[in-house]
Design an enzyme around this catalytic site. Structure first.
Site, mmCIF file in Angstrom:
data_model
loop_
_atom_site.group_PDB
_atom_site.id
_atom_site.type_symbol
_atom_site.label_atom_id
_atom_site.label_comp_id
_atom_site.label_asym_id
_atom_site.label_seq_id
_atom_site.Cartn_x
_atom_site.Cartn_y
_atom_site.Cartn_z
ATOM 1 N N HIS A 1 -54.084 30.929 34.287
ATOM 2 C CA HIS A 1 -55.351 30.838 35.012
ATOM 3 C C HIS A 1 -55.948 29.437 34.952
ATOM 4 O O HIS A 1 -56.887 29.138 35.693
ATOM 5 C CB HIS A 1 -56.346 31.845 34.418
ATOM 6 N N TYR B 1 -66.843 29.218 33.049
ATOM 7 C CA TYR B 1 -65.811 30.256 33.058
ATOM 8 C C TYR B 1 -65.466 30.602 34.500
ATOM 9 O O TYR B 1 -66.280 30.462 35.415
ATOM 10 C CB TYR B 1 -66.191 31.497 32.247
#
Length: 201
Positions: A22, A68
């Site tokens: 990711h 995030y």
């Protein structure tokens, strides 16, 4: 300081996420920082880490949102607003489950394919018409493996080697992208093929 555009790599902050699938967007930005000897700027008010280079990407900022992944738009939106960046000069680099590792795609607009970072950016900007550089991570060879576990899993040495082989083409394509030769950049990225395919099973 004249800023024309932003190249933002998506990922999650924190050492535990380094070299996870990711975080490929962060990895590309890190490589660009090294290649261009970029200098770090203060990006605290944008919830970003920011860099500026005086070499080939001299009128673009390099950015890593620190919100995030799922809240990436909360960092990208104020940054775009502050520097008055048009959608044509925003490039977001992210991982892509629907492309095998070793494949890339550069496009303007399109869907999210379930990518929460893209969803957040589209929601906050109110448009999907920015550029994306999608870098393939493929799907787990284990049908039972949860997608979240896969994208947050660490890249193997073979995967890392494959990704390193993409960087020269990415850098060359970006040199055209920032000069508004975007169709050339798209052709370079979308036609790129590694000489050896990677089998993850």
């Amino acid at each position: 300081m004249s800023i024309k555009g932003i190249i933002a790599g998506l990922g999650n902050p924190g050492g535990q996420y380094e070299k996870t699938r990711h975080n490929i967007g962060f990895m590309v930005i890190n490589k660009l920082i090294t290649i261009t000897s970029a200098s770090k700027l203060s990006g605290k008010k944008f919830y970003c880490e920011l860099w500026k280079t005086t070499t080939i990407i001299d009128n673009y900022l390099l950015a890593k949102p620190q919100t995030y992944m799922n809240l990436s738009g909360e960092a990208i939106h104020p940054l775009v607003e502050w520097y008055n960046i048009t959608k044509d000069n925003l490039l977001v680099i992210h991982d892509e489950l629907d492309l095998p590792i070793g494949k890339m795609k550069l496009q303007q607009g399109g869907g999210t394919a379930g990518h929460n970072g893209l969803k957040s950016i589209i929601h906050n900007l109110g448009t999907k018409d920015f550029y994306r550089l999608r870098i393939g991570i493929g799907r787990s060879p284990l049908p039972s493996e949860n997608t979240v576990n896969w994208v947050l899993g660490h890249l193997s040495m073979k995967e890392l080697t494959t990704l390193n082989n993409l960087f020269p083409t990415i850098f060359d394509a970006l040199s055209f992208f920032i000069k508004d030769e975007k169709e050339t950049a798209i052709r370079m990225i979308n036609s790129f093929t590694l000489s050896e395919t990677v089998n993850l099973s």
